[in-house]
Design a protein around this motif. Structure first.
Motif, PDB file in Angstrom:
ATOM      1  N   TYR A 126     -22.141  -1.854 -17.167  1.00 49.76           N
ATOM      2  CA  TYR A 126     -22.337  -3.144 -16.496  1.00 49.76           C
ATOM      3  C   TYR A 126     -21.297  -3.284 -15.394  1.00 49.76           C
ATOM      4  O   TYR A 126     -20.171  -2.809 -15.536  1.00 49.76           O
ATOM      5  CB  TYR A 126     -22.136  -4.316 -17.471  1.00 49.76           C
ATOM      6  CG  TYR A 126     -23.089  -4.372 -18.636  1.00 49.76           C
ATOM      7  CD1 TYR A 126     -24.396  -4.808 -18.470  1.00 49.76           C
ATOM      8  CD2 TYR A 126     -22.661  -4.022 -19.905  1.00 49.76           C
ATOM      9  CE1 TYR A 126     -25.271  -4.877 -19.559  1.00 49.76           C
ATOM     10  CE2 TYR A 126     -23.533  -4.089 -20.990  1.00 49.76           C
ATOM     11  CZ  TYR A 126     -24.830  -4.520 -20.804  1.00 49.76           C
ATOM     12  OH  TYR A 126     -25.673  -4.588 -21.867  1.00 49.76           O
ATOM     13  N   GLN A 127     -21.659  -3.974 -14.321  1.00 49.90           N
ATOM     14  CA  GLN A 127     -20.688  -4.248 -13.266  1.00 49.90           C
ATOM     15  C   GLN A 127     -19.917  -5.518 -13.620  1.00 49.90           C
ATOM     16  O   GLN A 127     -20.496  -6.509 -14.055  1.00 49.90           O
ATOM     17  CB  GLN A 127     -21.396  -4.419 -11.927  1.00 49.90           C
ATOM     18  CG  GLN A 127     -20.414  -4.492 -10.775  1.00 49.90           C
ATOM     19  CD  GLN A 127     -21.087  -4.324  -9.433  1.00 49.90           C
ATOM     20  OE1 GLN A 127     -22.248  -3.950  -9.357  1.00 49.90           O
ATOM     21  NE2 GLN A 127     -20.351  -4.588  -8.382  1.00 49.90           N
ATOM     22  N   LEU A 128     -18.597  -5.457 -13.446  1.00 50.25           N
ATOM     23  CA  LEU A 128     -17.733  -6.594 -13.763  1.00 50.25           C
ATOM     24  C   LEU A 128     -17.796  -7.610 -12.620  1.00 50.25           C
ATOM     25  O   LEU A 128     -17.577  -7.264 -11.463  1.00 50.25           O
ATOM     26  CB  LEU A 128     -16.290  -6.101 -13.963  1.00 50.25           C
ATOM     27  CG  LEU A 128     -15.246  -7.140 -14.342  1.00 50.25           C
ATOM     28  CD1 LEU A 128     -15.532  -7.715 -15.720  1.00 50.25           C
ATOM     29  CD2 LEU A 128     -13.862  -6.529 -14.339  1.00 50.25           C
ATOM     30  N   LEU A 150     -20.432 -10.098 -16.846  1.00 48.15           N
ATOM     31  CA  LEU A 150     -20.940  -8.793 -16.432  1.00 48.15           C
ATOM     32  C   LEU A 150     -22.336  -8.924 -15.833  1.00 48.15           C
ATOM     33  O   LEU A 150     -23.102  -9.796 -16.213  1.00 48.15           O
ATOM     34  CB  LEU A 150     -20.998  -7.851 -17.640  1.00 48.15           C
ATOM     35  CG  LEU A 150     -19.704  -7.653 -18.414  1.00 48.15           C
ATOM     36  CD1 LEU A 150     -19.962  -6.880 -19.701  1.00 48.15           C
ATOM     37  CD2 LEU A 150     -18.680  -6.937 -17.576  1.00 48.15           C
ATOM     38  N   LEU A 151     -22.644  -8.027 -14.899  1.00 46.84           N
ATOM     39  CA  LEU A 151     -23.956  -8.000 -14.258  1.00 46.84           C
ATOM     40  C   LEU A 151     -24.791  -6.909 -14.914  1.00 46.84           C
ATOM     41  O   LEU A 151     -24.385  -5.750 -14.944  1.00 46.84           O
ATOM     42  CB  LEU A 151     -23.795  -7.714 -12.762  1.00 46.84           C
ATOM     43  CG  LEU A 151     -25.045  -7.775 -11.900  1.00 46.84           C
ATOM     44  CD1 LEU A 151     -25.563  -9.209 -11.829  1.00 46.84           C
ATOM     45  CD2 LEU A 151     -24.756  -7.264 -10.504  1.00 46.84           C
ATOM     46  N   THR A 152     -25.969  -7.277 -15.449  1.00 48.60           N
ATOM     47  CA  THR A 152     -26.840  -6.294 -16.108  1.00 48.60           C
ATOM     48  C   THR A 152     -27.716  -5.593 -15.070  1.00 48.60           C
ATOM     49  O   THR A 152     -27.740  -5.977 -13.903  1.00 48.60           O
ATOM     50  CB  THR A 152     -27.734  -6.971 -17.165  1.00 48.60           C
ATOM     51  OG1 THR A 152     -28.578  -7.911 -16.506  1.00 48.60           O
ATOM     52  CG2 THR A 152     -26.913  -7.669 -18.226  1.00 48.60           C
ATOM     53  N   GLU A 153     -28.450  -4.561 -15.543  1.00 52.13           N
ATOM     54  CA  GLU A 153     -29.330  -3.778 -14.656  1.00 52.13           C
ATOM     55  C   GLU A 153     -30.384  -4.652 -13.974  1.00 52.13           C
ATOM     56  O   GLU A 153     -30.710  -4.452 -12.829  1.00 52.13           O
ATOM     57  CB  GLU A 153     -30.064  -2.712 -15.475  1.00 52.13           C
ATOM     58  CG  GLU A 153     -29.164  -1.653 -16.063  1.00 52.13           C
ATOM     59  CD  GLU A 153     -29.226  -0.358 -15.292  1.00 52.13           C
ATOM     60  OE1 GLU A 153     -30.327   0.013 -14.859  1.00 52.13           O
ATOM     61  OE2 GLU A 153     -28.173   0.257 -15.110  1.00 52.13           O
ATOM     62  N   ASN A 154     -30.922  -5.644 -14.709  1.00 49.56           N
ATOM     63  CA  ASN A 154     -32.001  -6.457 -14.154  1.00 49.56           C
ATOM     64  C   ASN A 154     -31.504  -7.693 -13.391  1.00 49.56           C
ATOM     65  O   ASN A 154     -32.285  -8.562 -13.052  1.00 49.56           O
ATOM     66  CB  ASN A 154     -32.996  -6.855 -15.250  1.00 49.56           C
ATOM     67  CG  ASN A 154     -32.341  -7.612 -16.385  1.00 49.56           C
ATOM     68  OD1 ASN A 154     -31.196  -8.038 -16.265  1.00 49.56           O
ATOM     69  ND2 ASN A 154     -33.066  -7.781 -17.470  1.00 49.56           N
ATOM     70  N   GLY A 155     -30.191  -7.754 -13.128  1.00 51.58           N
ATOM     71  CA  GLY A 155     -29.661  -8.828 -12.302  1.00 51.58           C
ATOM     72  C   GLY A 155     -29.203 -10.065 -13.042  1.00 51.58           C
ATOM     73  O   GLY A 155     -28.742 -11.018 -12.434  1.00 51.58           O
ATOM     74  N   ASN A 156     -29.340 -10.092 -14.364  1.00 49.49           N
ATOM     75  CA  ASN A 156     -28.852 -11.228 -15.147  1.00 49.49           C
ATOM     76  C   ASN A 156     -27.363 -11.060 -15.438  1.00 49.49           C
ATOM     77  O   ASN A 156     -26.810  -9.977 -15.277  1.00 49.49           O
ATOM     78  CB  ASN A 156     -29.615 -11.337 -16.480  1.00 49.49           C
ATOM     79  CG  ASN A 156     -31.083 -11.651 -16.262  1.00 49.49           C
ATOM     80  OD1 ASN A 156     -31.462 -12.249 -15.263  1.00 49.49           O
ATOM     81  ND2 ASN A 156     -31.908 -11.215 -17.190  1.00 49.49           N
TER      82      ASN A 156
END
Length: 159
Positions: free
Chosen positions: A91-93, A104-110
């Motif tokens: 996940y991106q911080l 955190l930013l998930t793969e689907n943008g949530n």
């Protein structure tokens, strides 16, 4: 019988088990095993010979994947052991809150806001320093048996 009598509670997950069975003799070093209801990484396996009453025994030494405690277990090699489903997700911080939670930013943008900062001081300081310097950080979250924890950090460059 009417349809109203067959009412089922709906669950969020698909009913997938947190563990799966595997024969004790087939579990190897660097694999995973559940010892005392904790998911562990196997660091040592030794097998004893069959005795007068049958079963060969496997002696497992494992390190808890979340709190790094050492746990041991002895199981007959023909019996099944529980093996946890261990997954790693990147996940991106986005943000670190004052109360120790990360955003955190998930793969689907949530966004995922239910994770605490790791307890490992080295990893914690790396995350805080990198975030303070404005770097783009990707954290690896390990999850097993309903628990999640940040276990690794990658720097993907400045923002």
């Amino acid at each position: 019988m009417s349809d109203e009598e067959h009412h089922f509670e709906s669950k969020a997950d698909a009913g997938a088990s947190k563990t799966y069975p595997q024969q004790a003799g087939a579990i190897r070093k660097n694999g995973y095993i559940v010892i005392k209801a904790r998911p562990c990484k196997v660091v040592e396996v030794s097998t004893s010979k069959t005795g007068k009453h049958g079963h060969a025994k496997c002696h497992f030494v494992g390190i808890d994947i979340f709190n790094q405690k050492k746990l041991e277990d002895i199981v007959p090699s023909s019996h099944n052991c529980d093996v946890p489903h261990v997954t790693r997700t990147d996940y991106q911080l986005i943000d670190i809150s004052e109360d120790g939670f990360v955003s955190l930013l998930t793969e689907n943008g949530n966004t995922k806001d239910d994770l605490r900062l790791p307890t490992d001081d080295n990893l914690l300081s790396q995350i805080r320093e990198g975030f303070g310097e404005g770097k783009d950080l990707v954290v690896t979250v390990m999850s097993a048996m309903g628990e999640e924890q940040i276990c690794a950090l990658k720097d993907i460059g400045p923002k």
